[in-house]
Design an enzyme around this catalytic site. Structure first.
Site, PDB file in Angstrom:
ATOM      1  CB  THR A 118      73.931  54.447  32.518  1.00  0.00           C
ATOM      2  OG1 THR A 118      72.820  53.549  32.354  1.00  0.00           O
ATOM      3  CG2 THR A 118      74.336  54.804  31.244  1.00  0.00           C
ATOM      4  CD  GLU A 119      76.018  54.567  40.099  1.00  0.00           C
ATOM      5  OE1 GLU A 119      75.184  54.908  41.047  1.00  0.00           O
ATOM      6  OE2 GLU A 119      77.067  55.001  39.836  1.00  0.00           O
ATOM      7  CG  ASN A 120      70.619  55.722  35.214  1.00  0.00           C
ATOM      8  OD1 ASN A 120      71.794  55.393  34.634  1.00  0.00           O
ATOM      9  ND2 ASN A 120      69.665  56.062  34.560  1.00  0.00           N
ATOM     10  CB  SER A 179      73.221  48.666  36.838  1.00  0.00           C
ATOM     11  OG  SER A 179      74.198  49.387  36.371  1.00  0.00           O
TER      12      SER A 179
END
Length: 213
Positions: free
Chosen positions: A46-48, A88
């Site tokens: 996930t990007e976060n 990330s």
């Protein structure tokens, strides 16, 4: 019969190989996480800042502190890890993802992607990490409805919306068909759903080749 969003998500999940590291974009691609078998061996990023995301969370499994980049509550799989947002993005930009699955407003026959802005003055631009994913991942898949609300094709000869990435898309999953794109601008129809090849070619302004599933 055309595919609904869950059937489309299942089709995408079925094509992702075991051991792949994958990012799922905001919106429709998020549903792909719900269609991996427990032993699929796919690691979702996930990007976060999470590796090892599981399916969307429901009921008692919802933890308000455990969300994906689209703020959808998700679950974690055994061995999941968390890290800074900058780390990330380093994974995304550094070529460490095998695949990303993104939504789109338009995709060109050459694989150009437009998914962050329609160009209308009243729209809010929201490129997010899409440009990093589209260029950084080894493969970029797009998941979208084939036709816009006005009936026009979102697979086009050349994008008219602002680009997210150039010649980055290799595969398009839609409610009517799955398209395979090559670097020379060729588009092969691998699967059809609720539409014949002749009608599809009539409605899509790109030269298509009929392939085998």
């Amino acid at each position: 019969m055309t595919l609904d969003s869950d059937a489309l998500a299942a089709a995408v999940a079925a094509d992702i190989p075991r051991g792949a590291y994958v990012n799922l974009g905001i919106g429709l691609p998020t549903k792909v996480s719900n269609h991996f078998a427990a032993d699929a061996g796919v690691v979702l990023h996930t990007e976060n800042g999470m590796l090892g995301m599981g399916p969307e969370a429901t009921g008692d499994d919802v933890d308000p502190d455990l969300i994906n980049a689209g703020k959808v509550p998700v679950t974690e799989l055994p061995g999941a890890s968390y890290f800074h947002h900058a780390d990330s993005f380093a994974m995304m930009r550094g070529g460490h993802l095998d695949c990303c699955v993104l939504g789109a407003y338009q995709v060109s026959a050459a694989g150009d992607l437009a998914n962050w802005h329609t160009g209308r003055p009243d729209d809010i631009p929201a490129v997010g990490g899409a440009m990093d994913l589209a260029i950084g991942a080894r493969e970029t898949f797009v998941m979208m409805n084939l036709f816009a609300k006005d009936g026009t094709s979102k697979l086009v000869t050349a994008c008219t919306y602002p680009l997210t990435g150039v010649r980055c898309v290799t595969r398009i999953y839609t409610d009517h068909a799955v398209f395979l794109l090559d670097r020379a601008g060729g588009v092969t129809v691998r699967d059809l759903f609720g539409i014949g090849f002749a009608e599809l070619q009539r409605r899509v302004p790109v030269t298509l080749t009929e392939g085998s599933p």
